[in-house]
Design an enzyme around this catalytic site. Sequence first.
Site, short mmCIF file in Angstrom:
data_model
loop_
_atom_site.label_atom_id
_atom_site.label_comp_id
_atom_site.label_asym_id
_atom_site.label_seq_id
_atom_site.Cartn_x
_atom_site.Cartn_y
_atom_site.Cartn_z
N GLU D 74 0.88 -1.37 0.13
CA GLU D 74 0.02 -0.02 -0.06
C GLU D 74 0.89 1.25 0.01
O GLU D 74 0.35 2.44 -0.93
CB GLU D 74 -0.84 -0.17 1.33
CG GLU D 74 -2.17 -0.91 1.05
CD GLU D 74 -1.55 -2.67 1.39
OE1 GLU D 74 -0.45 -2.52 1.84
OE2 GLU D 74 -2.24 -3.60 1.17
N HIS D 143 -11.72 -5.29 7.89
CA HIS D 143 -12.47 -4.53 6.50
C HIS D 143 -13.73 -4.07 7.07
O HIS D 143 -14.79 -3.82 6.57
CB HIS D 143 -12.84 -6.15 5.96
CG HIS D 143 -11.87 -6.68 5.43
ND1 HIS D 143 -10.72 -7.29 6.25
CD2 HIS D 143 -11.50 -7.25 4.18
CE1 HIS D 143 -9.98 -8.22 5.63
NE2 HIS D 143 -10.38 -8.04 4.15
C1 LIG Z 1 -1.93 -5.10 4.08
C2 LIG Z 1 -2.86 -5.80 3.35
N1 LIG Z 1 -3.41 -5.37 1.94
C3 LIG Z 1 -4.30 -6.12 1.41
C4 LIG Z 1 -4.87 -7.02 1.87
C5 LIG Z 1 -6.04 -7.77 1.29
N2 LIG Z 1 -5.65 -9.23 0.83
C6 LIG Z 1 -5.92 -10.28 1.40
S1 LIG Z 1 -5.29 -11.61 1.00
C7 LIG Z 1 -4.43 -10.89 -0.40
C8 LIG Z 1 -3.64 -11.62 -0.97
C9 LIG Z 1 -2.53 -12.16 -0.50
O1 LIG Z 1 -1.72 -12.67 -1.36
P1 LIG Z 1 -0.59 -13.84 -0.64
O2 LIG Z 1 0.19 -13.00 0.17
O3 LIG Z 1 0.41 -14.53 -1.89
O4 LIG Z 1 -1.21 -14.93 0.17
P2 LIG Z 1 -2.36 -16.03 -0.07
O5 LIG Z 1 -3.82 -15.40 -0.16
O6 LIG Z 1 -1.87 -16.53 -1.54
O7 LIG Z 1 -2.18 -17.26 0.92
C10 LIG Z 1 -4.82 -9.32 -0.11
C11 LIG Z 1 -4.46 -8.31 -1.38
C12 LIG Z 1 -4.41 -7.41 3.28
N3 LIG Z 1 -5.24 -8.42 3.80
N4 LIG Z 1 -3.66 -6.79 3.94
#
Ligand SMILES: Cc1ncc(C[n+]2csc(CCOP(=O)(O)OP(=O)(O)O)c2C)c(N)n1
Lengths: 345, 345, 338, 338
Positions: D74, D143
């Site tokens: 972000e 959220h």
């Molecule tokens: C700081 C933050 N930004 C955005 C989100 C929204 N979000 C939740 S999961 C996700 C993707 C995460 O990807 P990854 O780190 O590869 O983990 P995975 O879901 O594949 O296990 C996003 C963008 C969040 N939870 N936290």
Amino acid sequence: MHAEKTAQGIETGAGTLAPETLRTLYRHMLAARMLDGEAIALQRQGVFPAYVSLHGQEAAQVGSAAALDPEHDFAFPTYRELAVAVTMGVDLVGYLASHRALWHGGLYDPIASRFSCLNAVVGGPVPHAVGWALGERLRGGPGCAIAYFGDGASSEGDVHEAMNFAGVFGSPVVFFCQNNQWALSVPNSAQVAGGSIAARGAGYGMPGVTVDGQDVVAVFEATRAALERARAGGGPTVIEALTYRVNPHSTSDDAGRYRDPAEELRWRERDPLLLMRRALERDKHANADFFTDVEDRVRAECVRVRDEVSVLPPPDGSDMFAHVYREPTEELRRQHRVWRDEVEQ
Amino acid sequence: MHAEKTAQGIETGAGTLAPETLRTLYRHMLAARMLDGEAIALQRQGVFPAYVSLHGQEAAQVGSAAALDPEHDFAFPTYRELAVAVTMGVDLVGYLASHRALWHGGLYDPIASRFSCLNAVVGGPVPHAVGWALGERLRGGPGCAIAYFGDGASSEGDVHEAMNFAGVFGSPVVFFCQNNQWALSVPNSAQVAGGSIAARGAGYGMPGVTVDGQDVVAVFEATRAALERARAGGGPTVIEALTYRVNPHSTSDDAGRYRDPAEELRWRERDPLLLMRRALERDKHANADFFTDVEDRVRAECVRVRDEVSVLPPPDGSDMFAHVYREPTEELRRQHRVWRDEVEQ
Amino acid sequence: MTELATTPASADATASEHSMQQAINAALRTLLAEDPATLVFGEDVGRLGGVFRVTDGLQAEFGDQRVFDTPLAESGIVGLAVGLAMNGWRPVPELQFDGFAYPAVDQIVNQVARMHYRSRGAAPMPITLRLPSFGGIQAPEHHGESLEALFAHVPGLKVCSPSDPADAYRLLLQSVRADDPVVYLEPKARYWNRSPGALTEPDLPIGASRVVREGRHATLVAWGAMVHHCLRVAEFAAEDGVELEVLDLRWLKPIDTAGLTASVRRTGRVVVVHEAPLTAGLGGEIAALVQEHAFRDLRAPVQRVTGFDVPYPAGPLEPQYLPNADRVLLAVQRTLEF
Amino acid sequence: MTELATTPASADATASEHSMQQAINAALRTLLAEDPATLVFGEDVGRLGGVFRVTDGLQAEFGDQRVFDTPLAESGIVGLAVGLAMNGWRPVPELQFDGFAYPAVDQIVNQVARMHYRSRGAAPMPITLRLPSFGGIQAPEHHGESLEALFAHVPGLKVCSPSDPADAYRLLLQSVRADDPVVYLEPKARYWNRSPGALTEPDLPIGASRVVREGRHATLVAWGAMVHHCLRVAEFAAEDGVELEVLDLRWLKPIDTAGLTASVRRTGRVVVVHEAPLTAGLGGEIAALVQEHAFRDLRAPVQRVTGFDVPYPAGPLEPQYLPNADRVLLAVQRTLEF
Ligand SMILES: Cc1ncc(C[n+]2csc(CCOP(=O)(O)OP(=O)(O)O)c2C)c(N)n1
Ligand SMILES: Cc1ncc(C[n+]2csc(CCOP(=O)(O)OP(=O)(O)O)c2C)c(N)n1
Ligand SMILES: [Mg+2]
Ligand SMILES: [Mg+2]
């Protein structure tokens, strides 16, 4: 001690640069050195509340900035890039106005100067360079961005996010780290895991180049190569210039509390101006007349800048209200009136 | 496509682990798989408002968690580490209570479980692991921390800051990245500059290990080696387990909008349970009875967990006020009274 | 007041005059000495002793395991504190300046403030975040910010700011010993001003304000460096026969509503003075509380004299930005003449 | 009201009924079509079209140079916007959820909000930061947050939040076209509710509130999803003969003091309703403004009905945390009976 790891390989002045260019590099370094001295003096005289000296980092700054395309590239400085400003032809009175505390960002126009506002948030401007560079590529422009930051700044999350973005987008940006061995009182050994910022590049799939930051020609060449690559669509590069902050962190700092003066002395032997002068003399690119002449001209210019910055009028309080928004709010206008009625008088 | 870069070298089951251990690994994977299925079903039935499936990542999670010293180590999960919880013996009813939205952090005790609260801030818990590990070393304790994070999380500044801190402090921590190829809708190619999170390790002077995340034994061995190194004072390691998120990001997601179902099918062929079962059979470490028996037992356990989590009473609104502070403020007590008078009834 | 149980380490802490910098230093000494779980860390707090010398000598005395420098990364520093707390430590991190707390806001809001809640009490966060704060020292950009409104809005945090050395000592002991996270805002502009008074144990509960000058015509509410400022204003006003009460709020979360209301009952008029910009500053909260709890006692609108809604300006403009004596006096006049 | 000059891209934007998600999508289409400098980016906004489908179809229509996914970071996203703005672009970044804006607070506060000021106007920041906000959808932790008080306190930012689809359209056009940075808070809970009304050009100046229901006994002040909530409360109250005026604040910085005061002059009584925690929430600012500007018209203390000072709770507790109809009605009763 990490201060020892300086790349000592290259002898300054070796290379293919025209003598004219070499003399220009020297002149910029000298101008920065002398202006830095003036600024320190101004601080002692109470004209500047504080000042951050770049003494010792002239080669890293001038060498990198001189490699930029002054028409198309854009630099994102921290608070210590006086020699970059000198090299890029930034209005130095406007630049030093920031150190006289007249206006935080200085009084020069960052967009026209292609040199962003001085920025005191360590690491903060690095993503800006990536945004600028992405924007340049989106419009098909030829410019590259260069982000200046320190060894300490390399620890900030923003620097990582910026490098990753640049790698993913293939943005034309050069991450230029002046590793001056210290981040305020903290040495590299307690700051930079692994000991090399250049080595971080590989983790983002980009070249990481370590260069002798006391050797202005080596820095120039490394930066020029990185810019050429970026301009040709080859993406970002990290350059780590090994250099040294000879003075304390700022005029408020007391380096005696945390480091050995002997270390400072050792680095003074590799003073970038000294090295460059020796090389120019050795290669007969400059004679005694040149040095006398350039010193006179640079001194005159420094005196002008010093005098002008010293007598700049203090900012008008109205400016506080004028620059907050492009379209000011009614509430801010009201506060401006309060200021006029209750403060200005 | 980055999804193709899976390390396919190691055949699951090869190695020096006791058959008993191998069977246990399989049982944990199966338990996670089945409980994940129950959770998806509960979401469809409206018992869970949403759920994030770990289907496909069982080997990465179980292999790494099984390598931990359950008495002394401490795990910092994200929101997708059900199989880690299973392996570490966390109260699964309490864990799944978070997905039933009864309490964000779940209803298990993170300190007693040595498994921190579920954490939805991508990247956020990674520095916690470094702090925990530093604290362990300061007191001379034998424990190591393990930080779980995703390929997407690797882009966050916090992950960089954490790795740099760990490198500088030499903290006993394992950075365990499950690269499941996708961060919600964004593939590695648009997320991970350079393409390898393990490769980042070198930039911090720490080993970076890529391991086949479908091979539970390989993951176990890699994690065990990293933990041993850390415990012996050798400092941190990055492990990148190449795996795959077979299901959509969450039950609210529609993966059809951004990826090719053929890719999912290819990865299903390397299903970690399938591979492990084949290896167990091949090496005669388990026979048909074992599989029937383990399935029965695991199913019974899953049914128990499912039933218990489904009937957990909803949280009491008073809990909102009870857990804000150790020493509640007068103002919060007043608000608690307002709640009692105007909301509870 | 309880007398301070002096340890050898804080012996000179009982001397009769201290600057706030010395008082905070003495408090950290006391805390490090009394609880081996206490850790002090941050940027340049070790060898250098902090840019304001607040941690001066602590590393030499307690060793570099208890007092240590971190790399330059504020989010990492606060995240480190969370993990240390989860492993039983009592972290007292410093962020070097107010304006450099912003990179740590995510860890502070999403982690420090919530871990106790998220874990239903299993993972307390006895973290005290020291933050050199506010303006008045003609410093560079980002070195003059007031973040109290941001932190006061965050459930799970407590926030305080001392106005003089003796209270700085007491408030820091109280903050660090508390098992809840506290943001401790140090008024940089007051670091070097010495004032008499022994360094003693905390004598008021968390959340208590102090009347630092009694008066009957109006109440000035302030914290940090503005308390001293208001005391001076009150002296000017006294020359004209206007007796101003000065309330040092001390705790910005929780706010001492009872103390505030009691003062308003006495004076009927309130002027809140703070350095932060006006809009959505803590002055709004205080005005809201006062009108809510003392509506009928209030004889004029609560006035707010604050920084303007502009980014903190450079040195020469600082006196024009900060609430000056004239602005406070004019507000007093407005409230008296309402 | 000016009629919308429809572009082919926003053809169905003139249909008679829309959800807010559709209205914002249509506004982004209009903006991308009318100004080639406009860029839309963020996490999952491209191929996926955003987790709420707010950017659905935009990448297909405008290409992946104008509408693109970023890595998951972000602070990087907002920092990218700053650099893009300095190179002449008009960035419209999205942060995926309120609670994930915290990692970007440093770039927002120290950079976005100040670059124009720092550069004395040389580097405008025409950035509109879209932030799906507030609670009400029983979502996971982080959220359901309300960040308006944080952003409203920051000099250099403007902040708004729409309450219905048509206004969402107008406010977004206005925000993006403005040359100042705007934080645009989208009430997630209202994304899917459809309401009639053509999508038209902005018709009110920046900062203007709207009376969405007239009344004479008391004014309810709200924004975002709470406006709809207050309208329902006003209907209940009407059954008992209590006529509540509902003021949709729309702009949280600048706040429409004139509109607020005018309403209070009519009703003499105010209840502010917001989702954010009480302490140091924007309700305090509003109460402070009201008592300052309409002291003599105010017949009872301004009441605040808000989220409690607790971290946003999980799903089943959400209705007990958010200001429910009873709490608002009780506050109305208190103010009427004062
Ligand atoms: C700081 C933050 N930004 C955005 C989100 C929204 N979000 C939740 S999961 C996700 C993707 C995460 O990807 P990854 O780190 O590869 O983990 P995975 O879901 O594949 O296990 C996003 C963008 C969040 N939870 N936290
Ligand atoms: C985000 C942030 N944190 C802390 C500071 C305070 N500070 C100013 S300079 C400095 C050290 C910077 O070291 P480095 O990046 O190596 O640059 P150098 O001063 O050596 O040029 C610190 C800690 C700051 N300016 N910004
Ligand atoms: Mg440095
Ligand atoms: Mg992933």
